[in-house]
Structures are given as structure tokens and as C-alpha cells.
Scaffold this active site. Structure first.
Site, PDB file in Angstrom:
ATOM      1  N   LYS A  27      23.154 -20.844  19.651  1.00  0.00           N
ATOM      2  CA  LYS A  27      24.425 -21.491  18.149  1.00  0.00           C
ATOM      3  C   LYS A  27      25.322 -20.264  18.369  1.00  0.00           C
ATOM      4  CE  LYS A  27      24.769 -20.734  12.563  1.00  0.00           C
ATOM      5  NZ  LYS A  27      24.298 -21.080  11.742  1.00  0.00           N
ATOM      6  N   SER A  29      23.945 -24.670   8.336  1.00  0.00           N
ATOM      7  CA  SER A  29      25.209 -24.900   9.513  1.00  0.00           C
ATOM      8  C   SER A  29      24.096 -24.672  11.005  1.00  0.00           C
ATOM      9  CB  SER A  29      25.522 -23.728   9.061  1.00  0.00           C
ATOM     10  OG  SER A  29      25.006 -22.943   9.596  1.00  0.00           O
ATOM     11  N   SER A  85      20.320 -21.668   6.556  1.00  0.00           N
ATOM     12  CA  SER A  85      21.017 -22.358   7.918  1.00  0.00           C
ATOM     13  C   SER A  85      19.958 -22.005   8.895  1.00  0.00           C
ATOM     14  CB  SER A  85      22.650 -21.373   8.233  1.00  0.00           C
ATOM     15  OG  SER A  85      23.529 -22.103   7.669  1.00  0.00           O
TER      16      SER A  85
HETATM   17  N1  GLN Z   1      24.722 -23.996   3.135  1.00  0.00           N
HETATM   18  C1  GLN Z   1      24.844 -22.886   2.837  1.00  0.00           C
HETATM   19  C2  GLN Z   1      26.553 -22.115   3.282  1.00  0.00           C
HETATM   20  O1  GLN Z   1      26.753 -22.992   2.939  1.00  0.00           O
HETATM   21  C3  GLN Z   1      24.401 -21.607   3.959  1.00  0.00           C
HETATM   22  C4  GLN Z   1      24.375 -21.677   5.385  1.00  0.00           C
HETATM   23  C5  GLN Z   1      23.822 -20.587   5.989  1.00  0.00           C
HETATM   24  O2  GLN Z   1      22.779 -20.395   5.705  1.00  0.00           O
HETATM   25  N2  GLN Z   1      24.752 -20.058   7.055  1.00  0.00           N
HETATM   26  O3  GLN Z   1      26.908 -21.041   2.921  1.00  0.00           O
END
Ligand code: GLN
Length: 487
Positions: free
Chosen positions: A81, A156, A180
Site C-alpha cells: 500500500k 482504504s 482498511s
Molecule cells: N474507513 C475508515 C476511515 O475512513 C478506516 C480507514 C482505515 O482503516 N485506514 O477512517
């Protein structure tokens, strides 16, 4: 698993590499060619360095020829990532702010994978600074879901999940602050493991919310997750939150821990908003475990209703602090339009950050501001303790919890334009981060429309060995993980 090399697991490929049936160079070429064939439709990558990947593959082959192969990851193409540092490679966090940034050093996870002989293949797209659930917040454009190109891959770590599901990598790394790793794994039909807070070093991870962030693997199988975790886990003096836990041989433990387990079904995770096809698939998984001799019992995590609010106070507070470093002075985007120093900060940040990142910085700054700190931030920290206590109470009676990973399967690109609608994607995953627990998402079926569904298993702190064994037991009884998208 399909016949093509690029759809095989680390474990299968490890055998082929060890037997010299396939070379790391052949394998890497197969993954590069596959990537070229699908990437125009997917947009899973922010950048790719084919020459570098082939050079690493050649080095792996040379080691093997000299009898110095390093284990199951030697020669395996692994995608990272784009929030995890690799020395000399771009590190953008999918933000204009870091669009031209090249990392001067390796993250600890990168160094560990290098030591294990992995071949690094590309920088994978994600939501900007890992803030989002659909990869639509990337400054470089969204990634598509390989099972249906009109849908999101989740987020994400959407590029990490999509590239893996499409055969454009053999395994990938994601980061999980509120879901994420697990949510995109569920939406793309792969395995995603979020380790216990402190098990895997975050040194070299672009920080989002430091009391929640963890790095973990996305893989095709549970065994592959065990192999990856074995390489990643362990104490790191460079990360002060890294815990000196004993690291078992997770892969070997898969076979040594046969269960039966006592599984808790948190009743708060089966309420309104849960898609009926997702619910049905998760209930079939419960039947499977019951048939294996596990005991299932309903448990309650009574503070679940406060998870979303608590998360969006703590995560934004920490993000506002972590992102203060991007001021256009030392590195990152620098505005050329600024009149003076204060204007430089203002313009650089205004130009460099996208809308969701700005929303969170504003929210986080507000909850930390004098006069509101006690009412929001401090109170959220207290509620966080109650949320963690809920889980620890449940673990007095059960060994692990079983829930859906995401309330819904992959939704259409552009479908959720209201930020709150996207925040609701995380209702089953963020409690785990607030409590610092390990959890894994495994494929547990498909909707009638052919979209993958994920099952979430949540374990005790530092109990990854049991958690993976529990997930492996499910995987052995099913073949969802063998299906591949027809791209
Ligand atoms: N979707 C969650 C957020 O927007 C988690 C994101 C993540 O785990 N990096 O914060």
C-alpha cells in the site's frame, strides 16, 4: 486456486520455487504481464517499477541457485500500500501533498520482507492518507473492484485488495485504522488480517491515527496470512508502541490448534443496515462451525452503538496532529503562490490536501480545542475503555467472536457521496481497532450478483495463532477462496 501462476498462493508457489519448477523471474514476469493486462481497467497501482522487480527476482534466483534461499517468501511478488516506505521508491499516500515524495528509508515491515527475499511489486492505490472506505478519496483516481468494475474495491487499502484479487500480486500489505485491511478484503474476496495493536511495527508507515493504525497482510489463503505474519511480526525498537510478544510459528500452529472453539456472536452486529445476503452467508458460516463441534453463544458488546462516534473523534484528533507536519517547508507539496510564511502553510495545505482529509483535520482540531477537549476527546477516550472492556468481558466466556466484516457487499463507484454513508461501512470493524484486537476477514460466499462476502473473526489480544487456526478451519471446509474474477 486457478492454474495460472499469478493466481496461486504463496504456499503453492513456495513449493514450485523450492522444486525449481518455476523461477522467481518467471513468476515475476507472469505477475507483471497480468498486471499489464488488467491495470487499465483496475487502476490498483500508483506506481510500478518493473526493472526493479525483475532485478530483485533475479537476485532471488541467484540465491536459490547458490543454495541460500531464505524461506517461503523468497521470490514472491508482494505489493505494498502506498503508505508504507520503501527506500528510493515513491511514497504518496495517494495525496497531492506527497505526489513527488521519494522515501529515504525502508519501513520496518519493508526491511523484514526484504530480508525474507520478497520481490516488491508496485505502490498500491488507497484513500488519501488511508481515510476512507472505497479508495474513491485517492487524489489519483479510484480503483475498481475486479469482480465488477463499476463497483468500489473497498478501502482504504482498495488497491491492495483489488491487485491481489486480480492476480496483479501474490500478496499485499495494507494498513488498518478502522477496517482498511478487512473491509476491502471482504469486498474483493481475499483474506485480510489486522494484527493486535503492537504486534507489527509501524515504523515507516505514513501515520493517520497512531493509537489505532496497524499494518497487516492481504492474502489468498489463511496459510499465506500466517506466512506473511511470521515475517512481519516482532518487536521493533524503532516503534515505541511495538510490544515484545513471543512470536510463534504461525504457519505450523495452524495445524497444531484443532479447536473446538467457543464462539461468541455479538448481537449488536446483526442489526439494522445488514444486507440480507451478507447475513445469510455469515449464518451459514455459523452452521459450519457448529457442525465442527464448536459451541456458539450470543454475547453482548453493549457499547457498540458508541463505536462510530468514538472512532471519529479519536481518529480525527490524532490525524489533525499527525498531519500538522505537512506544512510545505521540509517536504511535501509547497505552494508557489504564497506571500509570506503563514500564507505558505495555508496555501500548501489548501492545495495539497483533498476534501476528506481537510474535513478530518477540521473535525480533529475542533475536538482537541480548549473548551471542547473535555467534552469530546477526553470523553471519547473514556468510552473507548468501555468498548475494550466489552470485548474482554466477552472473552471470559468465548475464545473468539464471529461477525460480518462489512454490512454490505461492494457498492457502486460514486454511490455513497455523503461522508456519513461511507463512515457506516465501518460499523463492524472499528470496535476492533478501538480495543486493539486482532481480527481477520475470510471469504464466506458470494451474492446472487457474484459479489464476494467476508466473514470476520475477532480474537483475543496477541492470540493470532488461534485466530488463524479458527479461520483456517473454515477455509478448509469451503472453496470460496479458489474462485477468481473473470476480468
Ligand atoms: N474507513 C475508515 C476511515 O475512513 C478506516 C480507514 C482505515 O482503516 N485506514 O477512517
Amino acid at each position: 486456486m486457478a492454474d495460472e501462476l499469478f493466481f496461486k498462493s504463496i504456499a503453492e508457489l513456495g513449493d514450485l520455487l523450492a522444486a525449481r519448477t518455476v523461477s522467481a523471474t518467471e513468476l515475476t514476469r507472469a505477475v507483471l504481464a497480468r498486471t499489464q493486462a488488467v491495470e487499465g481497467r483496475l487502476h490498483a497501482f500508483n506506481s510500478r517499477d518493473e526493472a526493479e522487480a525483475l532485478a530483485q527476482a533475479g537476485a532471488s534466483d541467484a540465491r536459490r541457485a547458490a543454495g541460500q534461499a531464505r524461506g517461503p517468501l523468497d521470490g514472491i511478488p508482494v505489493g505494498l500500500k502506498d503508505v508504507i516506505a520503501v527506500a528510493g521508491q515513491p511514497l504518496t499516500a495517494s495525496s497531492r501533498m506527497l505526489a513527488n515524495f521519494v522515501s529515504p528509508y525502508d519501513a520496518t515491515v519493508t526491511a523484514r520482507l526484504k530480508a525474507a527475499g520478497a520481490v516488491f511489486w508496485g505502490r498500491l492505490n488507497c484513500d488519501e492518507f488511508a481515510m476512507g472506505s472505497s479508495t474513491e478519496n485517492s487524489a489519483f483516481g479510484p480503483t475498481s473492484n475486479p469482480w465488477d468494475l463499476t463497483r468500489v474495491p473497498g478501502g482504504s487499502s482498495g488497491g491492495s485488495a483489488a491487485a491481489l484479487a486480480a492476480g496483479a500480486a501474490i500478496a499485499t500489505l495494507g494498513s488498518d485504522t478502522g477496517g482498511s485491511i478487512r473491509q476491502p478484503a471482504a469486498l474483493c474476496g481475499v483474506v485480510g488480517l489486522k494484527p493486535t495493536y503492537g504486534l507489527v511495527s509501524r515504523y515507516g508507515l505514513v501515520a493517520f491515527a497512531s493509537s489505532l493504525d496497524q499494518i497487516g497482510p492481504l492474502t489468498r489463503t489463511v496459510e499465506d496470512a500466517a506466512i506473511m505474519l511470521g515475517a512481519l511480526a516482532g518487536h521493533d525498537p524503532l516503534d515505541s508502541t511495538s510490544f515484545p510478544a513471543d512470536i510463534p510459528d504461525y504457519r505450523a500452529e495452524l495445524k497444531r490448534r484443532p479447536g473446538p472453539w467457543r464462539l461468541g456472536i455479538p448481537k449488536e452486529y446483526f442489526g439494522a443496515g445488514l444486507d440480507p445476503e451478507v447475513q445469510a452467508a455469515v449464518e451459514r458460516a455459523m452452521d459450519f462451525y457448529r457442525a465442527q463441534g464448536c459451541t456458539l453463544q450470543e454475547v453482548s458488546l453493549p457499547h457498540t452503538q458508541y463505536c462510530l462516534d468514538t472512532y471519529y473523534i479519536i481518529a480525527t484528533a490524532e490525524a489533525s496532529s499527525n498531519l500538522a507536519r505537512y506544512d510545505g517547508v521540509r517536504y511535501g507539496h509547497r505552494s508557489t503562490a504564497a506571500k509570506d510564511a503563514v500564507d505558505l502553510y495555508r496555501q500548501s495545505r489548501a492545495e495539497g490536501f483533498g476534501a476528506e482529509v481537510k474535513r478530518r483535520i477540521i473535525l480533529g482540531t475542533y475536538v482537541l480545542s480548549s473548551g471542547y477537549y473535555d467534552a469530546y476527546y477526553l470523553r471519547a477516550q473514556k468510552v473507548r475503555t468501555l468498548i475494550r472492556q466489552d470485548f474482554l468481558n466477552a472473552y471470559r466466556e468465548v475464545d473468539a467472536l464471529l461477525t460480518p466484516t462489512s454490512p454490505v457487499p461492494a457498492f457502486k463507484l460514486g454511490e455513497k457521496s455523503d461522508p456519513l454513508a461511507l463512515y457506516l461501512c465501518d460499523i463492524y470493524t472499528i470496535g476492533v481497532n478501538l480495543a486493539g484486537l486482532p481480527a481477520v476477514s475470510v471469504p464466506c460466499g458470494f451474492t446472487a450478483g457474484g459479489l464476494p462476502i467476508g466473514l470476520q473473526l475477532i480474537g483475543r489480544p496477541f492470540d493470532e495463532a488461534n485466530l488463524l487456526a479458527l479461520a483456517g478451519a473454515y477455509e478448509r471446509g469451503h472453496d470460496w477462496h479458489r474462485r477468481t474474477p473473470s476480468l
